[in-house]
Design an enzyme around this catalytic site. Structure first.
Site, PDB file in Angstrom:
ATOM      1  N   GLU A  27       0.473  -4.071  23.033  1.00 18.12           N
ATOM      2  CA  GLU A  27       0.845  -2.701  23.409  1.00 18.12           C
ATOM      3  C   GLU A  27       0.016  -2.199  24.575  1.00 18.12           C
ATOM      4  OE1 GLU A  27       1.727  -1.281  18.933  1.00 18.12           O
ATOM      5  OE2 GLU A  27       0.934   0.283  20.216  1.00 18.12           O
ATOM      6  N   HIS A  74       5.659   2.969  19.314  1.00 15.70           N
ATOM      7  CA  HIS A  74       4.631   3.294  18.314  1.00 15.70           C
ATOM      8  C   HIS A  74       4.715   4.776  17.888  1.00 15.70           C
ATOM      9  CE1 HIS A  74       0.452   1.819  16.782  1.00 15.70           C
ATOM     10  NE2 HIS A  74       0.993   2.662  15.921  1.00 15.70           N
ATOM     11  N   GLY A  77       0.839  -1.205   0.000  1.00 12.55           N
ATOM     12  CA  GLY A  77       0.000   0.000   0.000  1.00 12.55           C
ATOM     13  C   GLY A  77       0.871   1.251   0.000  1.00 12.55           C
ATOM     14  N   ARG A  78       0.227   2.360   0.346  1.00 13.03           N
ATOM     15  CA  ARG A  78       0.923   3.665   0.261  1.00 13.03           C
ATOM     16  C   ARG A  78       2.211   3.710   1.077  1.00 13.03           C
ATOM     17  NH1 ARG A  78      -4.108   5.285   1.744  1.00 13.03           N
ATOM     18  NH2 ARG A  78      -5.431   6.005   0.049  1.00 13.03           N
ATOM     19  N   ILE A  79       2.134   3.224   2.326  1.00  8.78           N
ATOM     20  CA  ILE A  79       3.318   3.347   3.193  1.00  8.78           C
ATOM     21  C   ILE A  79       4.436   2.451   2.669  1.00  8.78           C
ATOM     22  CG2 ILE A  79       4.215   3.045   5.542  1.00  8.78           C
ATOM     23  CD1 ILE A  79       1.371   3.806   6.567  1.00  8.78           C
ATOM     24  N   GLY A  99       5.450   5.838  14.685  1.00  2.88           N
ATOM     25  CA  GLY A  99       5.389   5.981  13.217  1.00  2.88           C
ATOM     26  C   GLY A  99       4.937   7.341  12.719  1.00  2.88           C
ATOM     27  N   ARG A 132       1.322  -3.345  12.415  1.00  2.00           N
ATOM     28  CA  ARG A 132       0.568  -3.689  13.617  1.00  2.00           C
ATOM     29  C   ARG A 132       1.281  -4.826  14.345  1.00  2.00           C
ATOM     30  NH1 ARG A 132      -1.120   0.569  13.627  1.00  2.00           N
ATOM     31  NH2 ARG A 132      -3.253   1.325  13.557  1.00  2.00           N
TER      32      ARG A 132
END
Ligand code: DGY
Length: 323
Positions: free
Chosen positions: A271, A289, A157-159, A291, A242
């Site tokens: 988490e 976390h 995908g985009r990332i 990002g 994730r």
């Protein structure tokens, strides 16, 4: 006409909170505590819009409460595995997320993890701060070169594509990927990326495996004992997607047995708990976390939520509607 009432579950970027206060009847979470199931349920009963984020578990229990007043969940984050979309739909709620605005920021962090674990950045800093550094020598803390290696992406995908662009153009890396829903050819332009038939093929061929698939049932523990056995012993695993995509107990085993060389993790299975054995390993880089955690991106994410709920209250379809 009365302004719609909006409940925000955590503290947000100050500029966004101010805008929410100006435009809506907004209730902020002043002390930023994580809301309990009962608090989330009360929020749904008392607001027209609830604005959760990725650490709020909006499951069937929360959404099963009686007398829901809310009509929209404007979630702050691109991932939506924390929301039971079917239950939200059944409760008559529209749900939105915040794609695009965090792509570059998250890709930067994935590269930071990749570089940090390969070049022993965390370990080196700990060593220096502990006063253990005795000076330069040819064999000191030799890591692994990144330039020219093969980067395997799970999910494209985009990332993932933004990571691929950084890796290909900045580090001359070869890009391979697996995605059950591959992107259009034009979205891969300039990346020279090779599609693999299966995740397995990526595990076998990559020097660095970076995860960019959604969380949830379909990808739960995708990276487990079998995956580690297929990866090269010198390979590194990077996760900015994730936590529950990785079987963390199996990761500890694989690292201990030398099945892979190291891991860079920004997300965790439970988490904010982290499997204790990971905390003791030098060949693992661990981040809380982060990002999308820049001023610019967190502001853009919040503004995107404002845009989504304003569209909704104006009777339009929010651009990031999920259900
Ligand atoms: C997301 O948006 O899904 C990230 O995990 C937090 O930015």
């Amino acid at each position: 006409m009365a302004k719609p009432r909006v409940i925000v579950t955590r503290r947000w970027h100050g500029d966004v909170e101010q805008l929410l206060v100006d435009r809506f009847d907004t209730r902020l979470n002043e002390d930023d505590h994580p809301m309990s199931t009962a608090e989330l349920q009360r929020a749904l009963q008392n607001a027209d819009a609830v604005l959760p984020t990725v650490s709020d578990k909006i499951d069937a229990e929360v959404l099963g409460v009686d007398n829901i007043r809310a009509k929209i969940l404007g979630s702050n984050g691109v991932g939506f595995n924390h929301i039971d979309l079917e239950a939200a739909k059944a409760a008559g709620l529209v749900v939105t997320n915040t794609p695009e605005v965090l792509t570059d920021c998250t890709a930067d962090l994935a590269m930071a993890l990749l570089l940090a674990v390969a070049r022993r950045v965390g370990e080196g800093e700990r060593h220096l701060r502990a006063g253990e550094w005795t000076g330069w020598r040819p064999t000191h803390m030799m890591g692994t070169s990144v330039t020219g290696k093969t980067l395997g992406l799970i999910g494209m995908g985009r990332i993932a594509r933004a990571v691929a662009a950084r890796a290909a153009h900045g580090f001359n890396m070869k890009i391979i990927f697996h995605d059950p829903f591959p992107p259009r050819a034009e979205d891969l332009a300039g990346l020279d990326a090779i599609a693999c038939e299966s995740p397995q093929e990526v595990f076998e061929r990559a020097d660095f495996v970076s995860l960019h698939c959604p969380g949830g049932k379909e990808t739960y523990h995708l990276i487990g004992p079998e995956a580690f056995k297929s990866m090269k012993p010198g390979a590194f695993l990077i996760n900015s997607a994730r936590g529950d995509v990785i079987d963390e107990a199996a990761l500890v085993e694989a690292l201990g047995a030398g099945e892979i060389a190291g891991a860079g993790l920004d997300v965790f299975e439970k988490e904010p708990q982290v499997t204790p054995a990971l905390l003791k390993m030098e060949n693992v880089v661990l981040l809380p976390h982060l990002g999308s955690a820049t001023q610019e991106t967190r502001k853009a994410m919040g503004m995107r939520v404002v845009e989504n709920i304003e569209a909704f209250f104006n009777g339009e379809t929010p651009r990031d509607r999920l259900v």
